[in-house]
Design an enzyme around this catalytic site. Structure first.
Site, PDB file in Angstrom:
ATOM      1  N   HIS A 282       0.815  -1.218   0.000  1.00 37.96           N
ATOM      2  CA  HIS A 282       0.000   0.000   0.000  1.00 37.96           C
ATOM      3  C   HIS A 282       0.845   1.263   0.000  1.00 37.96           C
ATOM      4  CE1 HIS A 282      -3.394   2.604   0.679  1.00 37.96           C
ATOM      5  NE2 HIS A 282      -2.812   3.112   1.743  1.00 37.96           N
ATOM      6  N   CYS A 283       2.140   1.170   0.278  1.00 35.52           N
ATOM      7  CA  CYS A 283       2.938   2.384   0.488  1.00 35.52           C
ATOM      8  C   CYS A 283       3.757   2.805  -0.730  1.00 35.52           C
ATOM      9  CB  CYS A 283       3.857   2.199   1.696  1.00 35.52           C
ATOM     10  SG  CYS A 283       2.969   2.028   3.252  1.00 35.52           S
ATOM     11  N   ILE A 284       4.764   2.025  -1.079  1.00 37.87           N
ATOM     12  CA  ILE A 284       5.741   2.468  -2.070  1.00 37.87           C
ATOM     13  C   ILE A 284       5.140   2.723  -3.454  1.00 37.87           C
ATOM     14  CG2 ILE A 284       7.909   1.880  -3.229  1.00 37.87           C
ATOM     15  CD1 ILE A 284       8.754   0.409  -0.738  1.00 37.87           C
ATOM     16  N   ASP A 287       2.344   6.128  -2.364  1.00 37.73           N
ATOM     17  CA  ASP A 287       2.676   7.366  -1.652  1.00 37.73           C
ATOM     18  C   ASP A 287       3.354   8.433  -2.508  1.00 37.73           C
ATOM     19  OD1 ASP A 287       1.579   6.008   0.405  1.00 37.73           O
ATOM     20  OD2 ASP A 287       3.411   5.772   1.572  1.00 37.73           O
TER      21      ASP A 287
END
Length: 445
Positions: A282-284, A287
């Protein structure tokens, strides 16, 4: 932290006393991979915790002490539930009972790669309905710089209460690294930035009463929001560099893994990042787009960030082309070939398939007529968006009948010796075999 005895500071001092005495009731909105570990740590620290989630299944499981998050120990959740330290609900009226609440909801991208703050907005609107003097609200969801003060603050102040005086608002980014054996919620340093200096102090006091890691205070919520996006953008760009080097080394006939291993012997000025079939989670993958979107407000084009995103999102196509070339050497087309994918989740030893590059690899192979089989010890079924697949146990028969075995996620539970000595042809996108003896035709990314 003692405050002067005026009305405003009395409200703050009362909340500080509740934190230091562990008498505060703390709410957590969103019981996913960020919220549940945080809720458990707060309960373990001695606080009464109320968790909220819109998914009734999660609420029921928490109330039964049944864990569904890898980074939470089963016995720890069961213990705090049995002790009555944590309970879950799907009713927002629980806000009336809490002194502080952490918002840990998803912040995805929409179809145009723009921030989708619908979960954050709706959660904040519900909190505003039950907001009372002396409450602390902390946003933990990853977002663009400015969200806390530009989005949350006006919604909360519409209640008639004033931020920094009647209630306190801060941002403290989650730093969950799923599957990390050493750094968990409890011992990972925390960054805190508030809408005012007093808001920062209030949030920092709460976290210091819960966590073992250092709590680092910054000058504003926007600084804390920016540093979180910067963390993941840093990783995104460096992974992109490793992936681009892997593509170049492939063309030059060089072993990228040996190159990185050699470079890593330098004791300064180099930090090893590794290539792979793409980025996930979900992040890299998500974001950096928050930052590129916000940058347009300032008429700035984040060229390096966007180029890194292009490189990383192109890796599944590169892997498929590599598979095609290897099969061609065997006199086989992709169409009709049995391609065995080992590992579906985006990262080793976790059960999370969000944004996994393997899903796109499978979709492309399926479109080209391949027959796909897959194994993953952490999931039973998965979908590439078009077709639902059932994972199978790794057996010698499965390995032998596959035209090519592709190691897409390097789970520790795989028997790499058996894979190396049984498979006909192997493409290793993770360097999982790491020079292990193999009787197979062996190719690296």
């Amino acid at each position: 932290m003692d405050l002067p005895a005026d009305n405003d500071s009395t409200i703050a001092q009362q909340l500080i006393d509740k934190f230091t005495s562990k008498k505060a009731v703390i709410g957590v909105v969103g019981l996913g991979y960020v919220g549940l570990p945080l809720a458990v740590e707060k309960a373990k620290a001695g606080f009464q915790v109320i968790g909220f989630d819109i998914q009734q299944q999660k609420v029921d499981m928490v109330n039964r002490g049944e864990n569904y998050i890898l980074d939470v120990a089963d016995e720890e959740l069961k213990q705090v539930v049995d002790q009555g330290k944590i309970m879950a609900t799907s009713e927002y009226s629980f806000i009336q009972k809490v002194d502080a609440v952490a918002i840990c909801v998803p912040t995805p991208l929409d179809i145009y790669k723009q921030p989708d703050l619908s979960y954050v907005r709706s959660s904040t609107e519900q909190i505003a309905k039950h907001l009372k003097p002396g409450m602390l609200i902390v946003l933990e969801s990853t977002t663009y710089p400015g969200t806390t003060e530009e989005v949350l603050k006006p919604i909360l102040e519409a209640s008639g209460l004033k931020c920094g005086t009647d209630f306190f608002l801060a941002y403290s980014p989650e730093r969950i690294d799923p599957g990390n054996a050493h750094f968990k919620t409890k011992n990972t340093p925390k960054v805190v930035g508030g809408a005012t200096l007093l808001c920062t102090k209030m949030a920092a006091t709460m976290y210091r009463s819960v966590l073992e890691g250092d709590v680092h205070e910054v000058s504003s919520a926007a600084v804390a929001e920016m540093e979180k996006v910067y963390e993941n953008t840093f990783r995104n760009i460096n992974i992109a560099l490793a992936n681009e080097m892997a593509i170049l080394c492939d063309k030059m006939g060089l072993n990228i893994w040996e190159v990185i291993q050699a470079a890593a012997t330098k004791p300064y000025g180099f930090m090893p990042f590794y290539p792979g079939p793409g980025i996930g989670g979900h992040c890299i993958p998500i974001d950096p787009f928050y930052l590129t979107w916000k940058a347009r407000e300032y008429n700035y084009h984040t060229r390096l960030i966007e180029l890194a995103g292009e490189i990383n999102t192109s890796m599944p196509e590169f892997v498929v082309e590599k598979i095609s070339k290897i099969l061609n050497e065997e006199g086989k087309p992709i169409k009709g070939s049995i391609i065995y994918l080992l590992g579906i989740t985006y990262k080793k030893d976790i059960s999370d398939v969000r944004e996994s590059p393997v899903l796109l690899i499978a979709q492309i192979l399926q479109n080209r007529g391949a027959t796909i089989i897959s194994s993953d010890p952490y999931i039973d079924t998965w979908s590439d968006g078009k077709q639902l697949y059932q994972t199978v146990p790794v057996t010698k028969d499965q390995l032998q009948k596959a035209d090519i075995v592709v190691i897409t996620t390097d789970h520790s539970k795989f028997d790499y010796k058996e894979i190396a000595t049984t498979s006909q042809v192997i493409l290793d996108t993770r360097n999982a075999l790491n020079n292990q003896d193999t009787v197979s035709k062996y190719y690296r990314l």
